[in-house]
Design a protein around this motif. Structure first.
Motif, PDB file in Angstrom:
ATOM      1  N   LEU A 169       0.858  -1.186   0.000  1.00 36.42           N
ATOM      2  CA  LEU A 169       0.000   0.000   0.000  1.00 36.42           C
ATOM      3  C   LEU A 169       0.893   1.234   0.000  1.00 36.42           C
ATOM      4  N   SER A 170       0.714   2.097  -0.972  1.00 39.58           N
ATOM      5  CA  SER A 170       1.594   3.243  -1.123  1.00 39.58           C
ATOM      6  C   SER A 170       1.263   4.393  -0.177  1.00 39.58           C
ATOM      7  N   VAL A 171       2.310   4.905   0.460  1.00 41.62           N
ATOM      8  CA  VAL A 171       2.186   6.115   1.273  1.00 41.62           C
ATOM      9  C   VAL A 171       3.199   7.135   0.753  1.00 41.62           C
ATOM     10  N   TYR A 172       3.403   7.104  -0.539  1.00 43.64           N
ATOM     11  CA  TYR A 172       4.405   7.955  -1.182  1.00 43.64           C
ATOM     12  C   TYR A 172       3.750   8.980  -2.095  1.00 43.64           C
ATOM     13  N   ASP A 173       4.016  10.247  -1.831  1.00 45.54           N
ATOM     14  CA  ASP A 173       3.606  11.320  -2.733  1.00 45.54           C
ATOM     15  C   ASP A 173       2.096  11.336  -2.980  1.00 45.54           C
ATOM     16  N   ARG A 174       1.328  11.299  -1.910  1.00 46.28           N
ATOM     17  CA  ARG A 174      -0.127  11.398  -2.000  1.00 46.28           C
ATOM     18  C   ARG A 174      -0.661  11.889  -0.667  1.00 46.28           C
ATOM     19  N   GLN A 175      -1.888  12.318  -0.646  1.00 43.66           N
ATOM     20  CA  GLN A 175      -2.471  12.814   0.594  1.00 43.66           C
ATOM     21  C   GLN A 175      -2.986  11.669   1.461  1.00 43.66           C
ATOM     22  N   LEU A 176      -3.043  11.900   2.751  1.00 42.44           N
ATOM     23  CA  LEU A 176      -3.400  10.891   3.744  1.00 42.44           C
ATOM     24  C   LEU A 176      -4.700  10.162   3.435  1.00 42.44           C
ATOM     25  N   THR A 177      -5.667  10.853   2.891  1.00 39.77           N
ATOM     26  CA  THR A 177      -6.966  10.234   2.633  1.00 39.77           C
ATOM     27  C   THR A 177      -6.882   9.068   1.645  1.00 39.77           C
ATOM     28  N   ALA A 178      -5.897   9.097   0.744  1.00 38.72           N
ATOM     29  CA  ALA A 178      -5.775   8.021  -0.248  1.00 38.72           C
ATOM     30  C   ALA A 178      -5.374   6.695   0.403  1.00 38.72           C
ATOM     31  N   PRO A 179      -4.269   6.621   1.168  1.00 41.00           N
ATOM     32  CA  PRO A 179      -3.944   5.337   1.813  1.00 41.00           C
ATOM     33  C   PRO A 179      -4.945   4.939   2.886  1.00 41.00           C
ATOM     34  N   LEU A 180      -5.612   5.905   3.516  1.00 38.24           N
ATOM     35  CA  LEU A 180      -6.664   5.559   4.473  1.00 38.24           C
ATOM     36  C   LEU A 180      -7.777   4.783   3.773  1.00 38.24           C
ATOM     37  N   GLN A 181      -8.150   5.240   2.592  1.00 38.08           N
ATOM     38  CA  GLN A 181      -9.192   4.565   1.831  1.00 38.08           C
ATOM     39  C   GLN A 181      -8.738   3.178   1.388  1.00 38.08           C
TER      40      GLN A 181
END
Length: 349
Positions: A169-181
């Motif tokens: 699951l990517s936590v790179y170069d994106r806002q927090l809401t994306a990996p939360l989803q």
């Protein structure tokens, strides 16, 4: 949003990300060398979903199994997030226990006595114990655009990959809401009850906290916030353009200190390294400090230059979690604490 470059981040590099996504030497020196733990039995909240299981991860890899994974091994923070959704993992790797044997901040609410700890520090992963768990799937986060699984050692990654499929699951170069989803979707696929009151309530509280932070940032546009991380030798100032939490806070209107790209180059674009003599390079009214056990915490910083910083003298220093536990429940305080700090902050820089 910057392009996700396919480069393997260095240990210190990545993580000074959050201020110090890395600082591995410190981690290795003070971590729990005993990569052991009691095997976790299936919990009462274990998934009841049956039948074939399919999940497409953020590398574009689709994992297909004949049944929903029962023996899950995950990076500690992932295990903590799944635990909040009622999914108990069997084994973990990554910061799980402190030197005193207590749960690390990245373990969240997990009962660390009920999981097998395969590795507690950077570059530590007991492959034999991993194999003995008969893993169905390995799950970790990714801090680069190349699909590198966080805390899976480079030297043993091929052996590990042969034992079970993996999900990243990517936590790179994106806002927090994306990996939360994405974590929500993963938990749901594993059989979590996403209609449970605790789950839906946490998501609602997250949305309310986000609205509060947006309002606080709008009311205090002149307050500058600096994201920092400390090691005995250096102080790291993080930029916002790669970290999931800072990118999101910035989108909500928070005014961050932004080191120039040239200054962040040595940190892989994540951060700028400063000597303690130059810790006052950037004026800041609030300082958010890396709360991971691999870093020096504010109360333990003895450098006189730190103590003279206006934000420190004003008591405007708060904690930051550069590797957020990706459940709504654990991310609510991240928003609320920053909102509260902004609401009562004074212009001191």
């Amino acid at each position: 949003m910057p392009n996700a470059r396919a480069v393997r981040p260095t240990r210190r590099g990545i993580l000074a990300a959050g201020g110090a996504l890395g600082l591995g030497a410190v981690l290795a020196a003070c971590g729990d060398g005993d990569a052991s733990g009691s095997g976790a039995e299936s919990s009462a909240n274990a998934p009841v979903k049956s039948g074939p299981w399919t999940f497409k991860d953020d590398r574009g890899t689709t994992v297909k199994l004949d049944s929903v994974p029962a023996n899950i091994v995950a990076f500690t923070g992932v295990g903590a997030a799944l635990y909040d959704y009622g999914i108990q993992v069997k084994g973990v790797f990554g910061p799980t226990k402190t030197a005193a044997g207590k749960a690390d901040v990245q373990a969240g609410d997990m009962d660390v006595s009920k999981v097998t700890v395969l590795g507690n520090v950077w570059d530590e992963f007991n492959v034999e114990k991993y194999a003995a768990l008969a893993p169905d799937v390995l799950i970790s986060t990714m801090f680069d655009g190349a699909g590198t699984l966080w805390y899976v050692p480079e030297a043993s990654k091929d052996k590990i990959a042969k034992l079970a499929p993996s999900v990243g699951l990517s936590v790179y170069d994106r806002q927090l809401t994306a990996p939360l989803q994405r974590m929500w979707e993963l938990a749901e696929s594993l059989g979590a009850d996403m209609t449970a009151a605790a789950v839906t309530g946490a998501k609602k509280r997250f949305e309310e906290a986000a609205a509060r932070l947006r309002a606080a940032a709008k009311a205090k546009p002149g307050i500058r916030v600096m994201a920092g991380s400390a090691s005995p030798e250096l102080f790291y100032v993080s930029g916002t353009d790669l970290s999931v939490d800072l990118e999101y806070f910035k989108a909500l209107g928070v005014n961050f200190v932004e080191p120039p790209a040239s200054a962040k180059a040595k940190g892989g674009g994540w951060y700028e390294s400063l000597s303690w003599e130059n810790v006052d390079k950037y004026p800041a009214d609030i300082i958010m400090m890396d709360d991971r056990s691999s870093t020096v915490q504010p109360a333990d910083i003895t450098e006189a230059t730190w103590k003279k910083l206006p934000a420190v003298k004003a008591g405007q220093v708060i904690a930051r979690s550069p590797e957020p536990i990706l459940s709504y429940d654990k991310c609510v305080p991240l928003l609320e604490n920053l909102a509260a700090a902004l609401e009562k902050a004074k212009k001191v820089a």
